[in-house]
Design a protein around this motif. Sequence first.
Motif, PDB file in Angstrom:
ATOM      1  N   THR A   1       0.873  -1.180   0.000  1.00  0.00           N
ATOM      2  CA  THR A   1       0.000   0.000   0.000  1.00  0.00           C
ATOM      3  C   THR A   1       0.903   1.221   0.000  1.00  0.00           C
ATOM      4  O   THR A   1       1.720   1.387   0.915  1.00  0.00           O
ATOM      5  CB  THR A   1      -0.917   0.012   1.240  1.00  0.00           C
ATOM      6  N   ILE A   2       0.787   2.023  -1.045  1.00  0.00           N
ATOM      7  CA  ILE A   2       1.638   3.209  -1.172  1.00  0.00           C
ATOM      8  C   ILE A   2       1.043   4.345  -0.344  1.00  0.00           C
ATOM      9  O   ILE A   2      -0.121   4.707  -0.517  1.00  0.00           O
ATOM     10  CB  ILE A   2       1.750   3.653  -2.655  1.00  0.00           C
ATOM     11  N   ARG A   3       1.870   4.901   0.557  1.00  0.00           N
ATOM     12  CA  ARG A   3       1.411   6.013   1.385  1.00  0.00           C
ATOM     13  C   ARG A   3       2.162   7.305   1.073  1.00  0.00           C
ATOM     14  O   ARG A   3       1.694   8.385   1.415  1.00  0.00           O
ATOM     15  CB  ARG A   3       1.533   5.658   2.871  1.00  0.00           C
TER      16      ARG A   3
ATOM     17  N   ALA B   1       3.575   8.976  -2.333  1.00  0.00           N
ATOM     18  CA  ALA B   1       3.451   8.711  -3.766  1.00  0.00           C
ATOM     19  C   ALA B   1       4.204   9.740  -4.595  1.00  0.00           C
ATOM     20  O   ALA B   1       4.466  10.845  -4.123  1.00  0.00           O
ATOM     21  CB  ALA B   1       1.983   8.726  -4.152  1.00  0.00           C
TER      22      ALA B   1
ATOM     23  N   SER C   1      -0.292  11.695  -5.910  1.00  0.00           N
ATOM     24  CA  SER C   1      -0.353  12.104  -4.492  1.00  0.00           C
ATOM     25  C   SER C   1      -1.787  12.254  -3.984  1.00  0.00           C
ATOM     26  O   SER C   1      -2.043  12.090  -2.802  1.00  0.00           O
ATOM     27  CB  SER C   1       0.443  13.391  -4.277  1.00  0.00           C
TER      28      SER C   1
ATOM     29  N   GLN D   1      -4.147  10.252  -4.641  1.00  0.00           N
ATOM     30  CA  GLN D   1      -4.772   8.919  -4.556  1.00  0.00           C
ATOM     31  C   GLN D   1      -4.402   8.160  -3.279  1.00  0.00           C
ATOM     32  O   GLN D   1      -4.981   7.118  -2.998  1.00  0.00           O
ATOM     33  CB  GLN D   1      -4.363   8.064  -5.769  1.00  0.00           C
ATOM     34  N   VAL D   2      -3.404   8.628  -2.511  1.00  0.00           N
ATOM     35  CA  VAL D   2      -2.920   7.847  -1.360  1.00  0.00           C
ATOM     36  C   VAL D   2      -3.984   7.718  -0.273  1.00  0.00           C
ATOM     37  O   VAL D   2      -4.771   8.653  -0.091  1.00  0.00           O
ATOM     38  CB  VAL D   2      -1.634   8.455  -0.731  1.00  0.00           C
ATOM     39  N   PRO D   3      -4.018   6.611   0.480  1.00  0.00           N
ATOM     40  CA  PRO D   3      -3.214   5.413   0.231  1.00  0.00           C
ATOM     41  C   PRO D   3      -3.843   4.570  -0.877  1.00  0.00           C
ATOM     42  O   PRO D   3      -5.060   4.507  -0.982  1.00  0.00           O
ATOM     43  CB  PRO D   3      -3.285   4.670   1.568  1.00  0.00           C
ATOM     44  N   TYR D   4      -3.005   3.963  -1.718  1.00  0.00           N
ATOM     45  CA  TYR D   4      -3.543   3.076  -2.745  1.00  0.00           C
ATOM     46  C   TYR D   4      -2.769   1.758  -2.764  1.00  0.00           C
ATOM     47  O   TYR D   4      -1.587   1.714  -2.444  1.00  0.00           O
ATOM     48  CB  TYR D   4      -3.552   3.736  -4.132  1.00  0.00           C
TER      49      TYR D   4
ATOM     50  N   GLN E   1      -2.533  -1.333  -9.989  1.00  0.00           N
ATOM     51  CA  GLN E   1      -3.234  -0.963  -8.768  1.00  0.00           C
ATOM     52  C   GLN E   1      -4.402  -1.917  -8.556  1.00  0.00           C
ATOM     53  O   GLN E   1      -5.003  -2.400  -9.518  1.00  0.00           O
ATOM     54  CB  GLN E   1      -3.756   0.466  -8.865  1.00  0.00           C
TER      55      GLN E   1
ATOM     56  N   ALA F   1       5.514   2.612   2.420  1.00  0.00           N
ATOM     57  CA  ALA F   1       4.809   1.617   1.593  1.00  0.00           C
ATOM     58  C   ALA F   1       4.800   0.346   2.438  1.00  0.00           C
ATOM     59  O   ALA F   1       5.851  -0.251   2.654  1.00  0.00           O
ATOM     60  CB  ALA F   1       5.526   1.391   0.270  1.00  0.00           C
TER      61      ALA F   1
END
Lengths: 129, 382
Positions: free
Chosen positions: A59-61, A63, A68, A70-73, A89, B196
């Motif tokens: 999970t990208i926090r 970005a 940016s 869209q976080v977290p994605y 994704q 991440a």
Amino acid sequence: MPSPRYTREIPQRYRLEAAKCKKCGKIFFPPRLVCSNCKSREFEKITLSEEGKIVTYTTIRVAPEQFSTQVPYNIAIIELNDGVRLMAQVVDCKPEDMAIGKPVRMVFRKIQEEGAAGIICYGYKAVLA
Amino acid sequence: MREVAIIGIGMTKFGELWTKSLRDIFVEAALKAIDDAGVDHIDSMYVGTMTPGLFVGQEHIGALMADYLGTAPIPSVRIESACASGGFAFRQAFIDVASGINDIVLAGGVEKMTDGADVTYALSTAADQEYECYHGITFPGLYAMIANIYFHKYGASRKHLAMIAVKNHKNGALNPNAQFQGEITIDDVLNATMVADPISVMDSSPVSDGAACVIVTTVEIAKKLGKPVVKVIGSGAATDTIALHQRKDILNLDAVKFSAERAYKMAGITPTDIGFAEVHDCFTIAELCIMEELGFCERGKAYQMVEKGETALEGRIPINPSGGLKSKGHPVGATGIAQIVEVVEQLRGNAGKRQIKNARIGLTQNMGGSGASSVVHIFKIE
């Protein structure tokens, strides 16, 4: 990104087009000019399966700038049913819904907006199946 | 092939060097190395740097650095292999001397990352732009994916990754050139902001400025100059798929394995002969995977070695005595050379408070991207 660069990738991003080596059968996504397995240069065009499973994920926090908002994605390496792996994704679910081995289905979505003009770039994402 | 030795080393402090320029930090490290070697000229130069074009808008680094070091018109070229640029620059210098083309060669590395560029983007150019970055992946994200599958397969946890960060900061606290010279705790890592999942900011190497240089020559010339002879006994390099998802097994860093095998073969030794190593811990999980590929333990057992303290400064095989990328800092192009600077300091017995007892054979491993390129060198003190 510059439009020729975007346009060139449309068959892969919109339709999951891949190349299957005519000699050894290995499938390449994106297509290549030479098979890294048997060195053959002869391929046939195929369309990948839209069903697969999660090989690994995160999970990208933090970005890159264009992601940016869209976080977290969630983002995962997905193995499609024909054995091909790609990165995408995983959307319409929470970080805690992610797990190795979960089945997913590929869908067509907006990926990002490019530059100050906000040109929309499309492609594939995955949803839990 | 001629036998090759290192006779000079030099580096800047790593960190946020806001008052110094790209060219000046490189020249500072180069002058230290030249003074340390005691040579009055060099024959050629290789400068490792990843992307000064994106960081500070400057390309044509080979010529720029020869110009400002006052060594023009000697041949000087920039070598790039993402975060392994420094290690690959050293390999070119090694080949240059071993082949007999040049006698005294400078291998350097430099990066200026804190001048305001979008660092996350600049670093991501080492991954596949069209099939990884397009979907929003970052480098912490790629290593996070490796970590999740490692945890799933071998039963390790974030606590084991934290132990690596704690160990490397403990070593870095003893290194005057390190960016972070303070110890941290397991809880500092476990409670740090997530970048991440499961990689936190304290599992990640920092954004840094810095430069490092070494002078390479033949063993024969090194002896004539009366220098301690640190011999380069092995050199190996390898590549792998640029995209992580294209690997046969996400957990296998094949480029690391092949580069190590080639270096061991050239040196005529095995992993058990290695006394200590500087490895590419860009993220804590990388250190675990690299230990396994280098043959220091079986696959899936590296986290147990860490747990037992075997890789600590006083352990069976100390790893990253300098503090590693995590604590010393990671100015990407400089890292591969700075690893070699540390190994030479250890082999000469000049490492001060972080000196490893009876250091005789040391290894460096420098990696690009998510493992698409790797270069390994092995050094021995005569």
